[in-house]
Design a protein around this motif. Structure first.
Motif, PDB file in Angstrom:
ATOM      1  N   GLY A 186      -9.978  13.586  -9.460  1.00 62.92           N
ATOM      2  CA  GLY A 186     -11.069  12.728  -9.909  1.00 62.92           C
ATOM      3  C   GLY A 186     -10.976  11.310  -9.390  1.00 62.92           C
ATOM      4  N   GLU A 187      -9.858  10.956  -8.778  1.00 66.38           N
ATOM      5  CA  GLU A 187      -9.704   9.626  -8.194  1.00 66.38           C
ATOM      6  C   GLU A 187     -10.376   9.608  -6.817  1.00 66.38           C
ATOM      7  N   ASN A 188     -10.750   8.427  -6.366  1.00 67.34           N
ATOM      8  CA  ASN A 188     -11.300   8.278  -5.026  1.00 67.34           C
ATOM      9  C   ASN A 188     -10.205   8.655  -4.036  1.00 67.34           C
ATOM     10  N   GLU A 189     -10.431   9.706  -3.266  1.00 67.94           N
ATOM     11  CA  GLU A 189      -9.383  10.261  -2.409  1.00 67.94           C
ATOM     12  C   GLU A 189      -8.880   9.265  -1.372  1.00 67.94           C
ATOM     13  N   GLU A 190      -9.775   8.500  -0.775  1.00 69.46           N
ATOM     14  CA  GLU A 190      -9.342   7.542   0.257  1.00 69.46           C
ATOM     15  C   GLU A 190      -8.509   6.424  -0.359  1.00 69.46           C
ATOM     16  N   ASP A 191      -8.958   5.894  -1.491  1.00 71.72           N
ATOM     17  CA  ASP A 191      -8.216   4.819  -2.156  1.00 71.72           C
ATOM     18  C   ASP A 191      -6.841   5.296  -2.605  1.00 71.72           C
ATOM     19  N   ILE A 192      -6.786   6.459  -3.217  1.00 70.08           N
ATOM     20  CA  ILE A 192      -5.520   6.962  -3.732  1.00 70.08           C
ATOM     21  C   ILE A 192      -4.582   7.322  -2.579  1.00 70.08           C
ATOM     22  N   ALA A 193      -5.108   7.841  -1.479  1.00 67.74           N
ATOM     23  CA  ALA A 193      -4.272   8.173  -0.319  1.00 67.74           C
ATOM     24  C   ALA A 193      -3.625   6.911   0.242  1.00 67.74           C
ATOM     25  N   ASN A 194      -4.403   5.836   0.346  1.00 67.32           N
ATOM     26  CA  ASN A 194      -3.854   4.571   0.852  1.00 67.32           C
ATOM     27  C   ASN A 194      -2.782   4.030  -0.088  1.00 67.32           C
ATOM     28  N   GLU A 195      -3.043   4.078  -1.385  1.00 72.74           N
ATOM     29  CA  GLU A 195      -2.074   3.583  -2.365  1.00 72.74           C
ATOM     30  C   GLU A 195      -0.798   4.426  -2.341  1.00 72.74           C
ATOM     31  N   LEU A 196      -0.948   5.733  -2.267  1.00 71.44           N
ATOM     32  CA  LEU A 196       0.212   6.621  -2.273  1.00 71.44           C
ATOM     33  C   LEU A 196       1.055   6.432  -1.018  1.00 71.44           C
ATOM     34  N   ASN A 197       0.416   6.267   0.117  1.00 69.26           N
ATOM     35  CA  ASN A 197       1.172   6.014   1.346  1.00 69.26           C
ATOM     36  C   ASN A 197       1.966   4.718   1.237  1.00 69.26           C
ATOM     37  N   ALA A 198       1.370   3.693   0.662  1.00 70.34           N
ATOM     38  CA  ALA A 198       2.064   2.417   0.481  1.00 70.34           C
ATOM     39  C   ALA A 198       3.238   2.580  -0.475  1.00 70.34           C
ATOM     40  N   LEU A 199       3.065   3.328  -1.557  1.00 70.12           N
ATOM     41  CA  LEU A 199       4.150   3.536  -2.518  1.00 70.12           C
ATOM     42  C   LEU A 199       5.301   4.329  -1.918  1.00 70.12           C
ATOM     43  N   ILE A 200       4.987   5.312  -1.103  1.00 64.90           N
ATOM     44  CA  ILE A 200       6.036   6.098  -0.457  1.00 64.90           C
ATOM     45  C   ILE A 200       6.811   5.213   0.513  1.00 64.90           C
ATOM     46  N   LYS A 201       6.130   4.348   1.241  1.00 59.67           N
ATOM     47  CA  LYS A 201       6.813   3.403   2.136  1.00 59.67           C
ATOM     48  C   LYS A 201       7.709   2.464   1.329  1.00 59.67           C
ATOM     49  N   GLN A 202       7.228   1.996   0.166  1.00 60.56           N
ATOM     50  CA  GLN A 202       8.039   1.135  -0.694  1.00 60.56           C
ATOM     51  C   GLN A 202       9.287   1.871  -1.182  1.00 60.56           C
ATOM     52  N   ALA A 203       9.148   3.158  -1.492  1.00 61.19           N
ATOM     53  CA  ALA A 203      10.292   3.962  -1.934  1.00 61.19           C
ATOM     54  C   ALA A 203      11.323   4.071  -0.817  1.00 61.19           C
ATOM     55  N   GLU A 204      10.864   4.276   0.413  1.00 66.91           N
ATOM     56  CA  GLU A 204      11.776   4.344   1.552  1.00 66.91           C
ATOM     57  C   GLU A 204      12.477   3.010   1.772  1.00 66.91           C
ATOM     58  N   ASP A 205      11.722   1.913   1.669  1.00 66.26           N
ATOM     59  CA  ASP A 205      12.303   0.576   1.825  1.00 66.26           C
ATOM     60  C   ASP A 205      13.325   0.286   0.734  1.00 66.26           C
ATOM     61  N   PHE A 206      13.018   0.696  -0.503  1.00 65.25           N
ATOM     62  CA  PHE A 206      13.946   0.529  -1.612  1.00 65.25           C
ATOM     63  C   PHE A 206      15.263   1.224  -1.303  1.00 65.25           C
ATOM     64  N   TYR A 207      15.189   2.462  -0.850  1.00 64.42           N
ATOM     65  CA  TYR A 207      16.406   3.212  -0.533  1.00 64.42           C
ATOM     66  C   TYR A 207      17.210   2.504   0.556  1.00 64.42           C
ATOM     67  N   ASP A 208      16.534   2.077   1.611  1.00 58.77           N
ATOM     68  CA  ASP A 208      17.224   1.386   2.699  1.00 58.77           C
ATOM     69  C   ASP A 208      17.942   0.132   2.203  1.00 58.77           C
ATOM     70  N   LYS A 209      17.293  -0.650   1.353  1.00 58.14           N
ATOM     71  CA  LYS A 209      17.909  -1.867   0.811  1.00 58.14           C
ATOM     72  C   LYS A 209      19.107  -1.531  -0.081  1.00 58.14           C
ATOM     73  N   GLU A 210      18.982  -0.473  -0.868  1.00 59.50           N
ATOM     74  CA  GLU A 210      20.091  -0.057  -1.719  1.00 59.50           C
ATOM     75  C   GLU A 210      21.308   0.348  -0.877  1.00 59.50           C
ATOM     76  N   MET A 211      21.053   1.053   0.217  1.00 65.92           N
ATOM     77  CA  MET A 211      22.149   1.503   1.075  1.00 65.92           C
ATOM     78  C   MET A 211      22.782   0.320   1.818  1.00 65.92           C
ATOM     79  N   GLU A 212      21.988  -0.665   2.185  1.00 61.35           N
ATOM     80  CA  GLU A 212      22.540  -1.865   2.831  1.00 61.35           C
ATOM     81  C   GLU A 212      23.500  -2.586   1.882  1.00 61.35           C
ATOM     82  N   GLY A 213      23.179  -2.577   0.597  1.00 64.40           N
ATOM     83  CA  GLY A 213      24.010  -3.240  -0.395  1.00 64.40           C
ATOM     84  C   GLY A 213      25.360  -2.568  -0.590  1.00 64.40           C
TER      85      GLY A 213
END
Length: 74
Positions: free
Chosen positions: A45-72
């Motif tokens: 029921g969500e706007n597919e284009e909007d949610i796809a863009n948001e989800l892609n950004a969140l997945i990238k943030q999750a990857e960045d979070f992991y990378d920063k944690e491993m650097e620490g």
């Protein structure tokens, strides 16, 4: 309790997998080993284009979070 936006998750049944849990809406668990995502929210029921863009950004943030944690740990 204030939860962090992302948490590292581990499971001894899957020792080769790397899990990151997103605790805010939309909540999800991503396995960085194969980029498989388990969603904990019903996003129908969500706007597919909007949610796809948001989800892609969140997945990238999750990857960045992991990378920063491993650097620490280095």
């Amino acid at each position: 309790m204030n939860l962090p936006k992302f948490l590292l998750a581990d499971n001894s049944n899957y020792p080769e997998d790397i899990f990151v849990l997103h605790t805010e809406f939309p909540r999800f668990l991503i396995n960085l080993k194969d980029d498989e995502v388990e969603w904990f929210e019903d996003l129908s029921g969500e706007n597919e284009e909007d949610i796809a863009n948001e989800l892609n950004a969140l997945i990238k943030q999750a990857e960045d979070f992991y990378d920063k944690e491993m650097e620490g740990l280095a």
